[in-house]
Design a protein around this motif. Structure first.
Motif, PDB file in Angstrom:
ATOM      1  N   GLU A 536       0.451  -1.308  -0.288  1.00 23.11           N
ATOM      2  CA  GLU A 536      -0.307  -0.218   0.102  1.00 23.11           C
ATOM      3  C   GLU A 536       1.086   1.278   0.419  1.00 23.11           C
ATOM      4  O   GLU A 536       0.427   2.137  -0.343  1.00 23.11           O
ATOM      5  CB  GLU A 536      -0.605   0.265   1.480  1.00 23.11           C
ATOM      6  N   LYS A 537       2.162   1.178   0.543  1.00 22.50           N
ATOM      7  CA  LYS A 537       2.914   2.284   0.668  1.00 22.50           C
ATOM      8  C   LYS A 537       3.654   2.509  -0.656  1.00 22.50           C
ATOM      9  O   LYS A 537       3.951   1.545  -1.851  1.00 22.50           O
ATOM     10  CB  LYS A 537       4.355   1.724   1.494  1.00 22.50           C
ATOM     11  N   LEU A 538       3.790   3.909  -0.929  1.00 20.95           N
ATOM     12  CA  LEU A 538       4.649   4.514  -2.284  1.00 20.95           C
ATOM     13  C   LEU A 538       6.168   5.135  -2.181  1.00 20.95           C
ATOM     14  O   LEU A 538       5.430   5.623  -0.796  1.00 20.95           O
ATOM     15  CB  LEU A 538       3.347   4.990  -3.550  1.00 20.95           C
ATOM     16  N   GLU A 539       6.409   5.472  -3.135  1.00 19.55           N
ATOM     17  CA  GLU A 539       7.526   6.258  -3.015  1.00 19.55           C
ATOM     18  C   GLU A 539       7.771   7.094  -4.711  1.00 19.55           C
ATOM     19  O   GLU A 539       7.622   6.555  -5.109  1.00 19.55           O
ATOM     20  CB  GLU A 539       8.589   5.860  -3.306  1.00 19.55           C
ATOM     21  N   LEU A 540       6.995   8.293  -4.212  1.00 14.70           N
ATOM     22  CA  LEU A 540       6.773   9.474  -5.406  1.00 14.70           C
ATOM     23  C   LEU A 540       7.891   9.465  -5.341  1.00 14.70           C
ATOM     24  O   LEU A 540       8.708  11.080  -4.608  1.00 14.70           O
ATOM     25  CB  LEU A 540       5.833  10.275  -4.820  1.00 14.70           C
ATOM     26  N   ILE A 541       8.582  10.167  -6.765  1.00 20.82           N
ATOM     27  CA  ILE A 541      10.101  10.400  -7.045  1.00 20.82           C
ATOM     28  C   ILE A 541      10.098  12.035  -7.795  1.00 20.82           C
ATOM     29  O   ILE A 541       9.071  12.332  -8.498  1.00 20.82           O
ATOM     30  CB  ILE A 541      11.016   9.830  -7.739  1.00 20.82           C
ATOM     31  N   VAL A 542      10.390  12.731  -6.168  1.00 25.96           N
ATOM     32  CA  VAL A 542       9.953  14.279  -6.906  1.00 25.96           C
ATOM     33  C   VAL A 542      11.404  15.273  -7.985  1.00 25.96           C
ATOM     34  O   VAL A 542      12.540  14.209  -7.419  1.00 25.96           O
ATOM     35  CB  VAL A 542       9.436  14.820  -5.684  1.00 25.96           C
ATOM     36  N   GLU A 543      11.604  16.025  -7.283  1.00 22.84           N
ATOM     37  CA  GLU A 543      12.949  16.709  -8.003  1.00 22.84           C
ATOM     38  C   GLU A 543      13.908  16.285  -6.742  1.00 22.84           C
ATOM     39  O   GLU A 543      14.673  16.074  -5.595  1.00 22.84           O
ATOM     40  CB  GLU A 543      12.479  18.371  -7.229  1.00 22.84           C
ATOM     41  N   GLY A 544      15.453  15.978  -7.613  1.00 26.58           N
ATOM     42  CA  GLY A 544      16.482  15.776  -7.635  1.00 26.58           C
ATOM     43  C   GLY A 544      16.404  14.114  -6.993  1.00 26.58           C
ATOM     44  O   GLY A 544      16.910  13.638  -6.815  1.00 26.58           O
ATOM     45  N   GLY A 545      15.489  13.877  -7.598  1.00 28.51           N
ATOM     46  CA  GLY A 545      15.278  12.351  -7.296  1.00 28.51           C
ATOM     47  C   GLY A 545      15.048  11.987  -5.169  1.00 28.51           C
ATOM     48  O   GLY A 545      15.472  10.494  -5.569  1.00 28.51           O
TER      49      GLY A 545
END
Length: 748
Positions: A536-545
């Motif tokens: 159910e968990k996510l990692e959203l990859i945003v600025e700078g990785g």
């Protein structure tokens, strides 16, 4: 042992201790399972599990307490290095989930290790490590620029850049020197000197309390020293600082010692019933006022600097003082002021900065950014460092006195002095770059005071002396009062800043989306982020990785989509499950900087010319864009607490967000500027925001989409009454224990 001059010396690395012994409890969360670990000795096991389990990236390893020093049954530094793999293989730091490029010796690596063991989330550690990597790029460019200076003309050009840039970063200085209205309110005599208690106004109504120490032995006019106080509760009356000032006056120097705002006789957040500072004198008062000054594009430092400049002006009115031989000397917060005046007061003949000068590369990882007056937004981004304070003074005398065991890292101090030596040498004045270190802890101890006497005697009196300090008898604090009852009655930094905030508001033009973008430094709508699933968990990859934590919850039938902004530190908010039961697909996210020490993260971002609000707004927009890839249901944004301002900016700048709900958040930056007290707002600050807009104008741009404020709060955290939050938005006051269904009927 004291060491004067130069030498590379040894860089001591203080390794952290794991405290608590077998009573410490830690745990590793693996997807749906939980491995309980009892006893600090099992941290090795935790790391082993983490090393082997690819699914742990979304989990946490928590350790009750981690501190430096011996005792308490803690592990040794050697054991901790062994656990971390430092000095041997360290595979975990280069894992795809760690987000660390390489090198256990780097600042980024140290930040990641410290954050990891302090129980912060691994993903939040990625954000701190990313900030550090950004800073390291700026440090490397500055080092190259300084190393490239090879002529006196190039140094003078750099000095001009330093002065112009620092003036801009502190928010400028007053353009007019108004009457000092100085008066002597009392005096007393001692063996070899006398003291006058003085009040002058550095700005109209802004009173500075001071003591003027004058020699009664020898022939004037005398060389003089501006005695700037560190963060003592009683300011200039601290026994340590009195010892320094008496030592100077006995050596033939006049001394003008004065209180900084928020200390001594200049408390600004005074409780009239107790006579004490409500937040606490010194650092707490500085941080209280410093946050407010940032909102107008200023810093608290400009008030400290201007007080010092006007103190210099006061000395020029005294016939006992030689105007060509005036120096500044101070320790800790006073060392800070002395370094600043080296940049902003070109009339100074010499500068002594004690227990302050270091280098950002070493200070960044620990203890990190310090008090409000010590953080200039954009300072690191603009290629500045501690060495630029001394560079601005060159080739006039500048002495660094340091403590080997200081929390201002000695390794950074040594590197800065080495740099000073080279630059002063290029100007033909290498002897004017002074250095002294002593193996003790932070403070203006006798060895450093005596080193200051030796340096200033040579620089201002043209004589050599050992500077031995005889025993002194300091005064009871009230003897040094320049005011009748020990506190000034006059305007405060908050009041002066509020005048500026109102001036800015009166001159603002209509607010557009372009104004909003410029106000927060918006870098454009972020791309749809990659989402890496962990159950159910996510990692959203945003600025700078950088990966931010997220949890996606989906009902059987989706009626609406909600980005829910909050912190997962104590588990998901109860409102999330209620939303899901009501038919909402919820993406709960922790934007960058929403956990961890808010003051440290906000300061680091500002030093890099950024702010947490803009980055968090970008993360919320990125989360909204990701959620749009998972459902076509109507999109809403729900944020709580300090994430409220970021949510307002996100909704204004991303039209697909059809509805905004903000709970228990401030609703106006002007309210913050006007507040007699505020609490927990470090993450919400955008430097200079009130020169462009305020939050009500941002919320107005969200319309005609629906905006609901649930229990909006005053800057001190008190919930507003109905009607206090302004017009144009729906306001709901949520009762204690109310479920969301009762708070927002029909929303579910």
């Amino acid at each position: 042992m004291g060491v004067e001059g130069g030498g590379d010396g040894l860089v001591e690395v203080a390794a952290a201790e794991l405290e608590g012994g077998d009573d410490a409890v830690s745990g590793v969360e693996l997807g749906d399972g939980y491995v309980g670990l009892v006893g600090a000795d099992d941290v090795e096991v935790a790391l082993g599990v983490w090393d082997e389990a690819a699914g742990l990236a979304g989990g946490e390893i928590g350790v009750r307490e981690l501190e430096g020093g011996e005792g308490g049954g803690g592990k040794s530094a050697r054991k901790m290095r062994s656990i971390l793999g430092i000095g041997s293989s360290c595979d975990w730091c280069t894992s795809e989930y760690g987000g660390i490029e390489c090198g256990y010796s780097s600042s980024a690596m140290r930040i990641a290790i410290i954050t990891f063991f302090l129980g912060g989330s691994l993903l939040q550690g990625q954000f701190e490590a990313w900030l550090t990597r950004e800073a390291e790029g700026h440090w490397a460019r500055r080092e190259a620029a300084i190393q490239g200076l090879s002529t006196a003309a190039e140094i003078r050009e750099r000095q001009g850049y330093v002065r112009r840039t620092m003036l801009e970063l502190i928010g400028g200085l007053p353009t007019e020197k108004t009457p000092l209205n100085a008066r002597v309110t009392g005096s007393f005599a001692r063996d070899g000197y006398r003291v006058e208690n003085v009040i002058f106004e550095s700005q109209p109504g802004f009173q500075v309390t001071a003591n003027l120490y004058l020699p009664t032995v020898g022939q004037g006019p005398f060389p003089a020293i501006l005695g700037v106080a560190g963060h003592s509760v009683n300011g200039k009356a601290s026994s340590t600082y009195q010892a320094a000032f008496i030592g100077f006056v006995r050596q033939g120097f006049a001394v003008l010692a004065f209180d900084p705002p928020g200390q001594g006789e200049r408390l600004e957040y005074l409780d009239p019933e107790t006579g004490r500072s409500r937040p606490g004198a010194g650092v707490a008062e500085h941080n209280m006022a410093g946050l407010q000054t940032l909102l107008t594009g200023q810093t608290l430092a400009r008030y400290f600097v201007w007080d010092g400049i006007r103190a210099f002006d006061y000395l020029l009115t005294r016939p006992e003082i030689d105007p060509g031989r005036i120096a500044v000397a101070g320790n800790s917060g006073g060392g800070t002021q002395a370094a600043y005046l080296a940049v902003f007061e070109p009339r100074l003949a010499a500068v002594v900065s004690s227990c302050y000068m270091t280098r950002w590369r070493e200070l960044w990882a620990g203890p990190g950014p310090q008090d409000a007056e010590q953080v200039f937004p954009g300072f690191v981004q603009k290629g500045l460092d501690f060495g630029d304070f001394a560079l601005a003074q060159a080739p006039r005398p500048f002495l660094m006195t340091t403590a080997i065991q200081d929390y201002f890292p000695i390794a950074g101090a040594r590197m800065t002095y080495k740099q000073n030596q080279r630059l002063f040498d290029l100007l033909g004045k290498s002897e004017k770059a002074g250095y002294f270190e002593f193996d003790d802890t932070h403070g203006w101890s006798q060895p450093r005071r005596e080193a200051a006497v030796r340096f200033l005697a040579k620089s201002l009196q043209g004589r050599e002396t050992e500077g031995r300090e005889a025993a002194v008898l300091t005064e009871e604090e009230s003897v040094l009062y320049a005011t009748p009852r020990g506190q000034v009655v006059g305007v405060t930094v908050r009041e002066l800043n509020l005048r500026e905030a109102r001036r800015l508001a009166a001159g603002r033009s209509a607010v557009s989306l372009e104004t909003v973008r410029a106000a927060i430094g918006w870098r454009g709508t972020p791309a749809v982020p990659e989402g890496r699933a962990r159950g159910e968990k996510l990692e959203l990859i945003v600025e700078g990785g950088v990966a931010i934590s997220a949890v996606l919850l989906q009902p059987e039938t989706v009626r609406r989509a909600v980005v829910f902004a909050g912190s997962f530190g104590k588990g998901l908010d109860a409102d999330v499950s209620e939303l899901v039961r009501g038919g909402a697909m919820v993406l709960a996210v922790e934007p960058r900087g929403s956990t961890g020490k808010g003051n440290q993260l906000a300061a680091r971002a500002m030093l890099l010319g950024r702010n947490l609000v803009e980055m968090q707004a970008a993360d919320l927009v990125a989360a909204a864009r990701y959620l749009e890839t998972r459902t076509k249901a109507p999109l809403a944004l729900y944020a709580k607490g300090s994430l409220g301002p970021a949510a307002a900016f996100a909704a204004a700048l991303y039209a697909p967000i059809g509805e905004l709900v903000v709970e228990r958040s401030i609703v106006s930056y002007m309210d913050v500027a006007a507040a007699s007290m505020h609490e927990g707002l470090e993450r919400t600050v955008v430097p200079g925001i009130l020169g462009k807009l305020d939050l009500p104008e941002v919320l107005a741009l969200v319309g005609p989409r629906r905006v609901t404020l649930i229990s909006p709060v005053h800057p001190n955290g008190r919930v507003m009454l109905q009607g206090e939050a302004g017009k144009g938005v729906a306001v709901v006051i949520r009762g204690e224990g109310w479920k969301l269904e009762r708070t927002l009927p029909g929303w579910n």
